[in-house]
Design a protein around this motif. Structure first.
Motif, PDB file in Angstrom:
ATOM      1  N   LEU A   9     -46.081 -15.957  16.444  1.00  0.00           N
ATOM      2  CA  LEU A   9     -45.817 -16.921  17.005  1.00  0.00           C
ATOM      3  C   LEU A   9     -46.835 -18.638  17.348  1.00  0.00           C
ATOM      4  N   ALA A  10     -45.735 -19.517  16.610  1.00  0.00           N
ATOM      5  CA  ALA A  10     -46.071 -20.784  17.299  1.00  0.00           C
ATOM      6  C   ALA A  10     -45.367 -21.375  17.758  1.00  0.00           C
ATOM      7  N   ILE A  11     -45.939 -22.255  18.483  1.00  0.00           N
ATOM      8  CA  ILE A  11     -45.162 -22.891  19.794  1.00  0.00           C
ATOM      9  C   ILE A  11     -43.621 -23.765  19.153  1.00  0.00           C
ATOM     10  N   GLY A  12     -43.135 -23.498  20.182  1.00  0.00           N
ATOM     11  CA  GLY A  12     -41.868 -24.276  19.348  1.00  0.00           C
ATOM     12  C   GLY A  12     -40.548 -23.024  19.184  1.00  0.00           C
ATOM     13  N   ASP A  13     -40.903 -21.795  18.426  1.00  0.00           N
ATOM     14  CA  ASP A  13     -40.347 -20.879  17.710  1.00  0.00           C
ATOM     15  C   ASP A  13     -40.090 -20.004  19.244  1.00  0.00           C
ATOM     16  N   VAL A  14     -38.732 -19.819  18.792  1.00  0.00           N
ATOM     17  CA  VAL A  14     -37.211 -18.650  19.697  1.00  0.00           C
ATOM     18  C   VAL A  14     -37.445 -17.709  19.016  1.00  0.00           C
ATOM     19  N   VAL A  15     -37.422 -16.338  20.661  1.00  0.00           N
ATOM     20  CA  VAL A  15     -38.030 -15.515  20.414  1.00  0.00           C
ATOM     21  C   VAL A  15     -36.429 -14.761  21.569  1.00  0.00           C
ATOM     22  N   VAL A  16     -35.851 -13.761  21.041  1.00  0.00           N
ATOM     23  CA  VAL A  16     -35.217 -12.897  21.748  1.00  0.00           C
ATOM     24  C   VAL A  16     -35.576 -11.788  21.991  1.00  0.00           C
ATOM     25  N   VAL A  17     -35.606 -11.588  23.917  1.00  0.00           N
ATOM     26  CA  VAL A  17     -35.786 -10.466  24.418  1.00  0.00           C
ATOM     27  C   VAL A  17     -34.751  -9.822  24.828  1.00  0.00           C
ATOM     28  N   LYS A  18     -34.803  -8.598  23.960  1.00  0.00           N
ATOM     29  CA  LYS A  18     -33.674  -7.394  25.053  1.00  0.00           C
ATOM     30  C   LYS A  18     -33.853  -6.595  26.102  1.00  0.00           C
ATOM     31  N   HIS A  27     -37.214 -20.697  35.463  1.00  0.00           N
ATOM     32  CA  HIS A  27     -37.157 -20.394  33.888  1.00  0.00           C
ATOM     33  C   HIS A  27     -38.705 -20.440  33.315  1.00  0.00           C
ATOM     34  N   ARG A  28     -39.471 -20.485  33.319  1.00  0.00           N
ATOM     35  CA  ARG A  28     -40.786 -19.820  33.196  1.00  0.00           C
ATOM     36  C   ARG A  28     -40.842 -18.236  32.625  1.00  0.00           C
ATOM     37  N   THR A  29     -41.655 -18.108  31.507  1.00  0.00           N
ATOM     38  CA  THR A  29     -41.501 -16.897  31.051  1.00  0.00           C
ATOM     39  C   THR A  29     -43.349 -16.198  31.136  1.00  0.00           C
ATOM     40  N   PHE A  30     -44.403 -15.264  31.396  1.00  0.00           N
ATOM     41  CA  PHE A  30     -45.116 -15.500  30.662  1.00  0.00           C
ATOM     42  C   PHE A  30     -45.166 -13.657  29.744  1.00  0.00           C
ATOM     43  N   ALA A  31     -46.042 -13.692  28.818  1.00  0.00           N
ATOM     44  CA  ALA A  31     -46.363 -12.304  27.939  1.00  0.00           C
ATOM     45  C   ALA A  31     -46.586 -11.606  28.884  1.00  0.00           C
ATOM     46  N   GLY A  32     -45.875 -10.363  27.960  1.00  0.00           N
ATOM     47  CA  GLY A  32     -46.453  -8.750  28.835  1.00  0.00           C
ATOM     48  C   GLY A  32     -45.695  -8.443  30.272  1.00  0.00           C
ATOM     49  N   THR A  33     -44.779  -9.174  30.991  1.00  0.00           N
ATOM     50  CA  THR A  33     -44.027  -9.513  32.063  1.00  0.00           C
ATOM     51  C   THR A  33     -43.043  -8.312  30.986  1.00  0.00           C
ATOM     52  N   ILE A  34     -42.123  -7.721  31.585  1.00  0.00           N
ATOM     53  CA  ILE A  34     -40.682  -7.126  31.657  1.00  0.00           C
ATOM     54  C   ILE A  34     -39.402  -7.425  32.132  1.00  0.00           C
ATOM     55  N   ASN A  35     -38.776  -7.507  31.035  1.00  0.00           N
ATOM     56  CA  ASN A  35     -37.304  -7.736  31.187  1.00  0.00           C
ATOM     57  C   ASN A  35     -36.125  -7.256  31.464  1.00  0.00           C
ATOM     58  N   GLY A  36     -35.290  -7.626  32.616  1.00  0.00           N
ATOM     59  CA  GLY A  36     -34.300  -6.966  32.970  1.00  0.00           C
ATOM     60  C   GLY A  36     -33.502  -6.446  31.921  1.00  0.00           C
ATOM     61  N   SER A  37     -32.233  -6.071  32.956  1.00  0.00           N
ATOM     62  CA  SER A  37     -30.647  -5.668  31.737  1.00  0.00           C
ATOM     63  C   SER A  37     -29.855  -6.486  31.135  1.00  0.00           C
ATOM     64  N   SER A  38     -30.622  -7.702  30.742  1.00  0.00           N
ATOM     65  CA  SER A  38     -29.437  -8.858  29.690  1.00  0.00           C
ATOM     66  C   SER A  38     -30.706  -9.791  29.083  1.00  0.00           C
ATOM     67  N   VAL A  39     -30.078 -10.132  27.894  1.00  0.00           N
ATOM     68  CA  VAL A  39     -30.462 -10.353  27.296  1.00  0.00           C
ATOM     69  C   VAL A  39     -31.098 -11.957  27.668  1.00  0.00           C
ATOM     70  N   LEU A  40     -32.284 -12.364  27.046  1.00  0.00           N
ATOM     71  CA  LEU A  40     -33.250 -13.848  26.860  1.00  0.00           C
ATOM     72  C   LEU A  40     -33.755 -14.361  25.691  1.00  0.00           C
ATOM     73  N   GLU A  41     -32.974 -15.723  25.565  1.00  0.00           N
ATOM     74  CA  GLU A  41     -33.710 -16.574  24.761  1.00  0.00           C
ATOM     75  C   GLU A  41     -35.086 -17.597  24.770  1.00  0.00           C
ATOM     76  N   VAL A  42     -36.065 -17.492  24.648  1.00  0.00           N
ATOM     77  CA  VAL A  42     -36.871 -18.329  24.927  1.00  0.00           C
ATOM     78  C   VAL A  42     -37.593 -18.613  23.921  1.00  0.00           C
ATOM     79  N   ARG A  43     -37.882 -19.803  24.390  1.00  0.00           N
ATOM     80  CA  ARG A  43     -39.091 -20.648  23.389  1.00  0.00           C
ATOM     81  C   ARG A  43     -40.416 -21.079  24.040  1.00  0.00           C
ATOM     82  N   VAL A  44     -41.038 -20.289  22.726  1.00  0.00           N
ATOM     83  CA  VAL A  44     -42.529 -20.446  23.003  1.00  0.00           C
ATOM     84  C   VAL A  44     -43.219 -21.778  23.268  1.00  0.00           C
ATOM     85  N   LEU A  45     -43.890 -21.502  24.450  1.00  0.00           N
ATOM     86  CA  LEU A  45     -44.528 -22.833  24.795  1.00  0.00           C
ATOM     87  C   LEU A  45     -46.161 -22.656  24.803  1.00  0.00           C
ATOM     88  N   LYS A  46     -46.846 -21.148  24.151  1.00  0.00           N
ATOM     89  CA  LYS A  46     -48.114 -21.259  24.257  1.00  0.00           C
ATOM     90  C   LYS A  46     -48.066 -20.361  23.262  1.00  0.00           C
TER      91      LYS A  46
END
Length: 676
Positions: free
Chosen positions: A166-175, A226-245
């Motif tokens: 993953l590179a800065i600016g990529d968008v990931v889908v979190v189920k 608005h911010r997310t951290f690697a290793g945290t656990i998503n809840g019941s909805s889909v998120l799209e996250v733009r990678v900042l690090k």
């Protein structure tokens, strides 16, 4: 790499060396617990030899053979480590134990030699297990980050990739119910995210998408929603996250690295015990050497002198002393990490609990860090809605931070955007602003502006209200439309909800002086201090003034902690005894500059950290008393021949196990309910 770095062998070895034992050989044919299995085998053979000697008429050679097996399994790892120590010019605890066991065997005391090495190896193994358990509660962080991520492709689909790609600016889908793979910003969706592993927050944090997904964002500047951290656990909805690090620079990866470094940092007490052992062990060897020659001076055989010398050797070996401090420090660091408090080593862990004075930065630490609309005072004959609608319509044309606070607060109360819109905004330097609204000219500003446009003094009642608000630390502004005053609005950087109860908890913990350092004027400082319970508000300070204030506090109190955001407060934090960074999750500067970092932006974790520090200090002191007390009692008794080798072995190894178990109590530390 797909995961944050696992603990390095160097870090592990260094940490283990604190305990006086390397354990580098602990992994063997039977896996990680080989050392424990060897200790159990030693105990089984020793007990079998003892029982068969009592109840069965076996040849002496068979009994000796069984005890030799106990000696082999009990002394296997100790012999390896003793050899490595001696090869490096160090005479450490393992060497003392092997010499004592060899001496007992030379005297024909096979049973006591087996007992010594069985208990020593069992203590060794349990110590290793306890330290590993404390370390695992930290290093488990490294396993939190997922190995792969769902990368959003240009055609709108997804492809599974390693997180390292993953590179800065990529968008990931979190189920739903999956781990978030990267530090980033939510650009689509809303969900509740479990951040306990990073920030220690027990309640999931609601995440919502930013309004402008294509804008450039900095992780540390983003609001929590608005911010997310690697290793945290998503809840019941889909998120799209733009990678900042990238994965290697994520908050989780940095946290793991910093905790590993913290494990290797010795506390003041550990430095003291290390220095003591450096002189103590050679002294023991000299005393034992002299005792071996006691038969030349007193009426006893060489065998009796040798036996007593070996008993003294066992009694005087500082096993419990060696493990007493590092076991408590490691357990304390592990417990703090579970709560979202990063403690960088033994020194800050011990020092924090000894403080009686704490200095706080105001903005962003004791307060929210951003102004809010706090007061709306309509003039006579004016409705609250009319005053707010006018102010919001004009201020939304401005890009000033105070304007944004007025607009946000006003819209929240009005429930919708005012129907009419202002136009022709003009900034009036050092006075306020002017605009056209509903066919009339609106002025919003200070006394100077209103006196200029009206050519008269400010009405007495409005002037009184302005003075009252300003005395309370508010930034107050008058709103004037056409030829009449509509009223007063004010904004203020309000205190955190947790500030007052946190300071009350600190007072219960015995913190006598709570100082607030701020660049705001003294009047604002006094108002905030009165509201939340600060004892010493200091206003109008430049960064260098804050450093001077910390130095004065250290002169007066001896030690002082500085709590800030780790950026503009860095000089003052560096001057303090212990520096604590607020909201360190996502902030590289805060993580790197502070001795202690509160990963969540939660001031109420501070009493927990201080309470944990005091508990760690108590346990370290208890362990030192236990370890030194046993040595102080056993050595004279064995030298006088009152205690034999067997009781010396049991008391000595028993004290080692006691200090390890005592240290592990920190893993279950809970703040008292009144301070939680």
């Amino acid at each position: 790499m797909a995961h944050p770095p696992a603990p390095t062998s160097e870090a592990s070895a260094s940490t283990s060396d604190h305990a006086g034992h390397d354990h580098g050989h602990a992994a063997g044919l039977l896996g990680e617990r080989t050392e424990l299995y060897f200790a159990i085998a030693s105990g089984v053979f020793w007990l079998a030899g003892l029982l068969l000697g009592i109840f069965a008429d076996l040849p002496e050679s068979i009994g000796i053979g069984i005890f030799v097996a106990a000696i082999f399994f009990g002394g296997y790892y100790a012999t390896i480590e003793a050899y490595e120590g001696v090869s490096s010019g160090r005479f450490e605890i393992d060497f003392l134990m092997i010499v004592a066991a060899a001496g007992a065997a030379a005297l024909g005391k096979w049973e006591e030699a087996g007992l010594l090495l069985f208990l020593f190896s069992l203590g060794h193994a349990l110590e290793h297990y306890a330290m590993a358990r404390a370390r695992k509660s930290i290093s488990a962080l490294a396993e939190l980050a997922p190995a792969t991520a769902l990368l959003k492709t240009p055609d709108g689909g997804t492809s599974e990739v390693d997180v390292e790609e993953l590179a800065i600016g990529d968008v990931v889908v979190v189920k739903p119910n999956s781990k978030i793979p990267a530090d980033g910003v939510v650009i689509s969706g809303n969900s509740a995210v479990d951040q306990a592993a990073i920030t220690g927050e027990s309640v999931p944090v609601d995440k919502i998408a930013v309004k402008n997904p294509d804008s450039t964002y900095v992780l540390a500047d983003l609001p929590a929603e608005h911010r997310t951290f690697a290793g945290t656990i998503n809840g019941s909805s889909v998120l799209e996250v733009r990678v900042l690090k990238p994965a290697r620079d994520s908050t989780l990866a940095k946290l793991v690295t910093l905790v590993q470094e913290a494990e290797t940092q010795k506390s003041p007490t550990q430095h003291l015990t290390d220095k003591f052992e450096r002189y103590y062990v050679p002294s023991v060897l000299i005393v034992v050497g002299l005792l071996l020659l006691a038969f030349l001076v007193i009426d006893e055989t060489f065998g009796q002198s040798f036996y007593r010398a070996m008993a003294v050797l066992v009694a005087a070996s500082p096993c419990a002393l060696a493990i007493s401090t590092p076991s408590a420090v490691l357990a304390g660091i592990a417990r703090a990490a579970q709560k979202g408090v990063l403690v960088k080593g033994g020194r800050p862990l011990e020092d924090l609990g000894s403080l009686t004075a704490i200095a706080f930065d105001k903005t962003g630490t004791l307060t929210e860090g951003k102004p809010k609309l706090t007061t709306v005072l309509p003039a006579e004959g004016v409705t609250r809605q009319e005053l707010l609608a006018t102010a919001v319509s004009v201020e939304e044309l401005s890009d000033h931070p105070l304007a944004a606070a007025i607009v946000a607060g006003g819209r929240e109360e009005l429930g919708k955007v005012p129907a009419s819109r202002a136009s022709g905004l003009e900034a009036l330097t050092a006075r306020g602003i002017r605009a056209e609204y509903e066919g009339a000219t609106v002025h919003i500003g200070n006394r100077r502006l209103l006196e200029e446009i009206t050519g008269a003094d400010i009405p007495a009642e409005i002037n009184r209200q302005m003075t009252e608000l300003e005395t309370g630390g508010h930034t107050a502004m008058m709103v004037h439309r056409g030829d009449r005053y509509l009223g007063i609005i004010s904004v203020m950087d309000v205190a955190r909800e947790s500030a007052k109860p946190t300071l009350a908890a600190l007072r219960k913990l015995g913190i006598k002086r709570m100082v607030m350092l701020t660049g705001d004027n003294q009047r604002v400082a006094n108002a905030v201090a009165k509201e939340i319970g600060i004892t010493d508000p200091m206003g109008s300070l430049l960064p260098e003034d804050k450093v001077a204030a910390i130095q004065r506090l250290k002169d007066e109190e001896g030690r002082v902690a500085m709590i800030g955001d780790g950026v503009n407060d860095a000089p003052a934090m560096a001057s303090s005894t212990v520096s604590v960074a607020m909201g360190a999750a996502g902030s590289d500067v805060a993580l790197e500059t502070a001795d202690i970092a509160l990963m969540a932006d939660r001031l109420d974790n501070l009493p927990f950290a201080i309470g944990l520090s005091r508990a760690a200090r108590r346990i370290i002191q208890q362990n030192l008393w236990i370890s030194l007390g046993v040595v102080a009692i056993l050595v004279p008794l064995t030298m006088l021949g009152i205690a034999s080798l067997g009781p010396a072995v049991i008391a000595h190894e028993g004290s080692t196990m006691v200090v390890v178990v005592n240290a592990l109590r920190l893993l279950g530390y809970r703040a008292k309910p009144a301070l939680s």
